[in-house]
Design a protein around this motif. Structure first.
Motif, PDB file in Angstrom:
ATOM      1  N   ASN A  49     -15.115  11.327 -26.314  1.00  0.00           N
ATOM      2  CA  ASN A  49     -13.869  11.084 -25.026  1.00  0.00           C
ATOM      3  C   ASN A  49     -14.593   9.764 -24.547  1.00  0.00           C
ATOM      4  OD1 ASN A  49     -12.474  13.109 -26.131  1.00  0.00           O
ATOM      5  ND2 ASN A  49     -13.103  14.488 -24.568  1.00  0.00           N
ATOM      6  N   THR A 266     -12.293  21.499 -29.140  1.00  0.00           N
ATOM      7  CA  THR A 266     -11.167  22.158 -28.564  1.00  0.00           C
ATOM      8  C   THR A 266     -11.077  21.653 -26.878  1.00  0.00           C
ATOM      9  OG1 THR A 266     -12.850  23.871 -27.936  1.00  0.00           O
ATOM     10  CG2 THR A 266     -11.320  24.374 -29.900  1.00  0.00           C
ATOM     11  N   ILE A 267     -11.883  22.223 -26.091  1.00  0.00           N
ATOM     12  CA  ILE A 267     -11.730  21.796 -24.849  1.00  0.00           C
ATOM     13  C   ILE A 267     -11.931  20.279 -24.628  1.00  0.00           C
ATOM     14  CG2 ILE A 267     -12.761  22.147 -22.354  1.00  0.00           C
ATOM     15  CD1 ILE A 267     -13.418  24.938 -23.179  1.00  0.00           C
ATOM     16  N   LEU A 270      -8.852  17.893 -24.875  1.00  0.00           N
ATOM     17  CA  LEU A 270      -7.775  17.883 -23.918  1.00  0.00           C
ATOM     18  C   LEU A 270      -7.560  16.621 -23.390  1.00  0.00           C
ATOM     19  CD1 LEU A 270      -7.976  21.325 -22.323  1.00  0.00           C
ATOM     20  CD2 LEU A 270      -6.449  20.511 -24.271  1.00  0.00           C
ATOM     21  N   LEU A 274      -4.261  13.943 -24.227  1.00  0.00           N
ATOM     22  CA  LEU A 274      -3.429  13.357 -23.183  1.00  0.00           C
ATOM     23  C   LEU A 274      -3.417  12.033 -22.942  1.00  0.00           C
ATOM     24  CD1 LEU A 274      -4.174  16.251 -20.231  1.00  0.00           C
ATOM     25  CD2 LEU A 274      -1.887  15.634 -21.176  1.00  0.00           C
TER      26      LEU A 274
END
Length: 443
Positions: A49, A266-267, A270, A274
């Motif tokens: 990320n 998973t987390i 997000l 988005l």
């Protein structure tokens, strides 16, 4: 170091299979087995990320559209988690730890595989590091343009500044485990630019008229563009250095690494999803390759977003450069205090020299995305998918049922074909874009 019957299996060492491998595998000069699974999860999530995500709305969604983009991203998540899990489960194959990807390949196949794996990994990480410097430079340029759009400062200048910042950070941080505090900083920076780009994109999307979501270009060229975007999906979710990251985790290493990977996919996904989906929804086919250039809003807010993206890219680069740093530190015996004058001088010369070369390449070829698609095809595909499945197949041997063996062979064949097709598409893209761009371009 070749293992014998009287050798104790020290967790700080990697032992070679004396039947398969005829080279010495050294101890590491870096710290291992010290980090919690949560810290490793943040290393993985920060790497994935990173500010790179600000380009995926334009480089993936615009080229693939809603259906292709969403399906492609979901499939990429599934196959990436699966492939990374296979590698993680082999970390203690043969009763010994393999803290480097090349060590694992060498243990299973032999010396040639050791050398080939290291070469592919080096190319892969070099291109990723160079891409981070371009990204950091682009964020700096976007920040500058908000205040002075006079074209006096061109992209290569900002890339040079970004390279200096990355070099200073590399000199100060001795190894991957030392990122602890900086992972928290990176997380805060990620939250800042994520919130800014999501909020401003939603506001723009609500105010804007209907967007065009059609795929740009002619249908004949779209085929190659789609294939190139598929190669970009590989970069989106894979580090190409799972064993090196897993080496830093505490015992039990396999169980804890699986926790970290599950967190990452998973987390950790997000904010990633988005940003990609909201950005494409707000601007459609006009979405650029750096989303903060699309959004409208207060100058100070956009400035904060760009500076956050720049700083986060500097930290994230260190993750992907760490295998190179570990190689040099181990080879030249750089141990002890990170503040030792000798160690500081070594990092200044060696790491600084490496990043100077990265920066030169970044400034020389600022349209590096084309070359990264090629890198994904010839190194990331084989490292992450082909090699992972084949190593697991060889390592497990008769422990696998016939259906499981067939499944792994299917993956090997499929991703081999995908790698070949992606290589052809990437080469074509480089040839086409070389007619448009020039070296040291101000793109």
């Amino acid at each position: 170091m070749v293992e014998d019957n009287n050798t104790k299996n020290d967790s700080t060492k990697v032992y070679a299979n004396k039947v398969a491998m005829d080279i010495e595998v050294p101890d590491t000069a870096h710290q291992i087995s010290s980090d919690s699974w949560l810290q490793v999860a943040f290393v993985l999530t920060t790497g994935m990320n990173s500010a790179y995500v600000l380009g995926y709305s334009g480089s993936i969604m615009v080229q693939l559209g809603w259906v292709g983009g969403v399906v492609g991203l979901v499939l990429a998540v599934a196959v990436s988690l699966y492939a990374n899990s296979l590698i993680a489960k082999l970390h203690e194959h043969g009763g010994v730890r393999h803290i480097r990807y090349r060590d694992l390949a060498g243990y299973i196949y032999g010396k040639r595989a050791y050398t080939l794996t290291w070469a592919m990994q080096y190319i892969n990480l070099f291109m990723i590091n160079t891409g981070y410097i371009i990204l950091a430079g682009s964020a700096l340029k976007a920040f500058y343009v908000l205040f002075r759009n006079d074209d006096q400062m061109k992209l290569p200048y900002f890339i040079a500044i970004a390279g200096v910042a990355c070099g200073m950070f590399a000199i100060c941080i001795p190894h991957l485990s030392a990122l602890g505090f900086w992972l928290g900083v990176s997380t805060i920076l990620t939250i800042i630019y994520s919130v800014i780009v999501i909020v401003l994109s939603i506001r723009d999307g609500i105010r804007s008229p209907a967007r065009d979501y059609s795929m740009p270009g002619e249908s004949s060229s779209n085929v190659f563009t789609i294939i190139g975007s598929a190669a970009s999906l590989v970069f989106a979710f894979n580090t190409g250095m799972v064993p090196e990251i897993q080496a830093t985790i505490r015992e039990p290493v396999v169980k804890n690494m699986m926790k970290a990977l599950n967190f990452q996919f998973t987390i950790g996904l997000l904010p990633f999803f988005l940003i990609i989906f909201v950005g494409y929804w707000a601007y459609g086919s006009s979405t650029g390759t750096y989303l903060l250039n699309n959004v409208t809003g207060p100058v100070w807010v956009k400035s904060l977003g760009n500076i956050s993206a720049f700083l986060q890219a500097v930290i994230a680069l260190h993750i992907f450069a760490s295998p190179m740093y570990e190689f040099w530190d181990t080879k030249f015996g750089i141990r002890g205090s990170a503040l030792n004058i000798k160690n500081l001088s070594f990092r200044f010369v060696v790491r600084g020299g490496y990043l100077i070369f990265n920066t030169f390449v970044a400034a020389l070829l600022p349209f590096l995305g084309d070359f990264m698609s090629l890198t994904g095809a010839i190194s990331t595909f084989p490292l992450t998918f082909i090699l992972a499945n084949h190593m697991y197949l060889v390592a497990m041997g008769d422990k696998l049922a016939s259906s499981q063996k067939l499944w792994h062979w299917f993956n090997i064949a499929f991703f081999s074909i995908a790698s070949l097709v992606a290589t052809i598409a990437a080469i074509r893209l480089i040839v086409v874009d070389s007619k448009t761009y020039h070296i040291f371009a101000n793109v």
